[in-house]
Design a protein around this motif. Structure first.
Motif, short mmCIF file in Angstrom:
data_model
loop_
_atom_site.label_atom_id
_atom_site.label_comp_id
_atom_site.label_asym_id
_atom_site.label_seq_id
_atom_site.Cartn_x
_atom_site.Cartn_y
_atom_site.Cartn_z
N ILE A 60 0.83 -1.21 0.00
CA ILE A 60 0.00 0.00 0.00
C ILE A 60 0.86 1.26 0.00
N VAL A 61 2.17 1.08 -0.28
CA VAL A 61 3.06 2.25 -0.28
C VAL A 61 3.66 2.60 -1.65
N SER A 62 3.82 1.64 -2.54
CA SER A 62 4.35 1.95 -3.87
C SER A 62 3.34 2.83 -4.62
N PRO A 63 3.84 3.77 -5.45
CA PRO A 63 2.90 4.68 -6.10
C PRO A 63 2.03 4.00 -7.17
N VAL A 64 0.73 4.33 -7.14
CA VAL A 64 -0.20 3.86 -8.17
C VAL A 64 -0.97 5.08 -8.69
N TYR A 65 -1.34 5.03 -9.96
CA TYR A 65 -2.18 6.10 -10.50
C TYR A 65 -3.64 5.83 -10.11
N MET A 114 4.31 13.88 -6.37
CA MET A 114 3.52 12.86 -7.06
C MET A 114 3.98 12.69 -8.51
N PRO A 115 4.37 11.47 -8.92
CA PRO A 115 4.71 11.23 -10.33
C PRO A 115 3.50 11.53 -11.22
N VAL A 116 3.79 12.07 -12.41
CA VAL A 116 2.71 12.48 -13.32
C VAL A 116 2.63 11.55 -14.52
N GLY A 117 1.42 11.14 -14.87
CA GLY A 117 1.17 10.40 -16.10
C GLY A 117 0.05 11.09 -16.86
N ILE A 118 -0.04 10.79 -18.15
CA ILE A 118 -1.16 11.35 -18.93
C ILE A 118 -2.29 10.34 -18.89
N ASP A 119 -3.48 10.80 -18.54
CA ASP A 119 -4.64 9.92 -18.43
C ASP A 119 -5.26 9.68 -19.82
N GLY A 120 -6.19 8.76 -19.87
CA GLY A 120 -6.85 8.44 -21.13
C GLY A 120 -7.59 9.62 -21.75
N ARG A 175 2.97 3.85 -17.68
CA ARG A 175 2.31 5.16 -17.88
C ARG A 175 3.26 6.19 -17.28
N GLY A 176 3.64 7.17 -18.07
CA GLY A 176 4.67 8.08 -17.60
C GLY A 176 5.91 7.27 -17.27
N LYS A 177 6.50 7.53 -16.11
CA LYS A 177 7.73 6.82 -15.76
C LYS A 177 7.48 5.58 -14.90
N GLY A 179 -5.03 10.24 -28.97
CA GLY A 179 -3.88 9.70 -29.66
C GLY A 179 -2.51 10.01 -29.07
N ASP A 180 -2.45 10.74 -27.96
CA ASP A 180 -1.15 11.01 -27.32
C ASP A 180 -0.57 9.70 -26.77
N LEU A 181 0.75 9.57 -26.83
CA LEU A 181 1.42 8.41 -26.26
C LEU A 181 1.46 8.56 -24.74
N CYS A 182 0.91 7.59 -24.01
CA CYS A 182 0.88 7.65 -22.54
C CYS A 182 1.82 6.63 -21.91
N GLY A 183 2.10 5.55 -22.62
CA GLY A 183 2.92 4.49 -22.05
C GLY A 183 3.12 3.40 -23.08
#
Lengths: 338, 338
Positions: A42-47, A184-190, B14-16, B323-327
């Protein structure tokens, strides 16, 4: 991802064998971030993906934008939604845009067929074409646009991580979940908006604070009360006909709010118990997160075991195309033993 | 299910961050059942689901039914298919039924929208309704009916485990995979036919014998040659436009046959190498099995790394709705290190 294998949360049987299984983590926290129940990492980062849309919507109310544009409770629920693209969802999203003088094309999310299979089928049978309004995130994006217009900021690029709308959302999320926004690590969402990764226990803490906001500022308490009321009064606007969030909210303890996210995430705020719940299935399967969450809510006493929702989402029948029973989708031993 | 956690075969970033991962087992065998490469639990029983349809179709040729009813290579490919329900698939299934004087309703599989998303959309836009012919298994079922009619047996109940058609399929599967037919656990498949569980290495052995049948009886060798030729000459009939099996067979070493199964199964027979390959993803995700199989075929030298198929199914781009690349969906370290 977990450093060592997470436990099996859910298993899918066929005949006498377990055919497939879903590993993952679950955690129940209170508003102080204390862990009440947990399984797995419950500690590793999840989106959180779409599960934290209500947190992303806090600035919409707190900034005064929701008042300025007279957003209805249905529209606020839609701002927190992964909606099914049913006609009433599309109408509410269009109404939000109209109130701020924006057009469908101002939405940064791409078009996709309605998430609800019946809505998708109906659109195709009517030879329709999906627009950005049908994107399950169109309410969230319309909410972002409301914030941008209200702030007098550019509406172009409102989905970019450096835009003030996203900065405000990130700040609110960090405060609610008890983590530094910049960490917080950033990702691009759908839907093209940024998503922010965090430990699963931080997500559960954020939801516990939605359930039990008494230690928060007056402004935040008021915003939470308004959004929680909007979603739990109009769960169909936050979800869609027959989908788990809507069905569970109809049967759970009064005021309970749940929210699905992509890639096997689900979260719940239970005001009657002052608790927040978060689930992440390692492999991203929604069927795993759905069963795990329903089983957890029953275990916590937040969902009656004999309710329609429990029957629909705990011990789900696996049938073939002609309807014969082939197996069952059920909680695994580790989750049952919690 | 494995007694201890299987290794991570595939991860989705997703992202890094790695957002989701798929654990499972893979095995490469030769026709003597010798394990050439393996990862994870290859002995616990798994249902091959649709992956072993060519094994189920052996009696169709060996019994003389395929000759008696003058089945074409396209129809034999369809008998081994999880087809997309495109018009040419439906036409071929109907042709098989016509040749034996059966009707669509004699099929025991239920109707479902075409598996191919474009075929499904086209049907809905034309306001059509799926029939049993559109079921992705209709070719297999039409093949079973051919066997029943040819044997003078009842066509009613041909899908039941005690019917001579299923007994013949079970016997052929056991012989090919090197296990006693009666020892295989039975489950009901999505199409209502029985499915038989076996160790993953037995499935790979069965496929190695499709690839290298020289030690088998003359009759079986002839049946395998005919079915392998039918599928590899007409891969679109065994799969569908744009789907992995069809795309991979177009680019792989000549004669290579691959077949997807539900719940994360995939198998391949590579005559040029005399090898069989089997993959099972624990959580049942097709995206995991697809990437693992494509990566394995490249590793074995059965699929050129620069081929269209490898580019489509190894390191698959994860994009959002605009269409953006997310992962990326890629092989995990354990699979890469094989």
């Amino acid at each position: 991802m977990p450093s060592k294998p997470n436990p099996v949360l859910v298993e899918i049987t066929r005949g006498k064998l377990v055919e497939s299984q879903h590993r993952g983590a679950v955690v129940v926290c209170d508003a102080k971030g204390r862990v009440k129940l947990a399984l797995g990492d419950i500690v590793s980062p999840v989106y959180p993906r779409s599960a934290f849309k209500m947190l992303q919507a806090l600035p919409l109310v707190e900034s005064g934008a929701a008042d300025a544009f007279r957003l209805t409770p249905q529209e606020l629920s839609l701002a927190c939604a992964s909606h099914s693209g049913e006609p009433f969802h599309v109408k509410a999203a269009a109404s939000m845009l109209k109130k701020i003088g924006c057009k469908t094309d101002d939405l940064a999310c791409g078009p996709h067929l309605p998430l609800g299979s019946k809505a998708a089928e109906a659109m195709l049978r009517a030879r329709g074409t999906p627009t950005k309004l049908h994107n399950n995130c169109s309410g969230k994006h319309a909410g972002f646009l409301c914030c941008a217009v209200h702030a007098g900021a550019s509406i172009k690029g409102y989905e970019r991580v450096g835009h003030i709308v996203q900065k405000a959302a990130r700040k609110a999320i960090g405060e609610m979940c008890g983590i530094a926004p910049a960490s917080m690590p950033v990702g691009i969402d759908g839907c093209a908006a940024p998503n922010f990764a965090m430990p699963l226990k931080a997500l559960a803490t954020g939801f516990a604070r939605l359930a039990d906001p008494l230690r928060l500022s007056d402004g935040r308490q008021a915003a939470i009360a308004r959004l929680m009321s909007a979603v739990t009064t109009h769960p169909l606007y936050e979800s869609g006909t027959g989908r788990e969030d809507a069905v569970v909210m109809a049967d759970a303890l009064p005021g309970t709010m749940t929210k699905v996210g992509a890639e096997g995430v689900m979260a719940a705020a239970i005001p009657a118990l002052g608790l927040g719940v978060a689930v992440k299935v390692d492999d991203g399967a929604g069927r795993g997160a759905g069963t795990a969450m329903a089983a957890l809510l029953v275990k916590l006493g937040a969902l009656p075991a004999r309710s329609k929702a429990a029957k629909a989402f705990v011990n789900v029948a696996v049938t073939n195309w002609r309807g014969d029973l082939c197996g069952v989708n059920r909680a695994g031993a580790a989750l049952e033993a919690l």
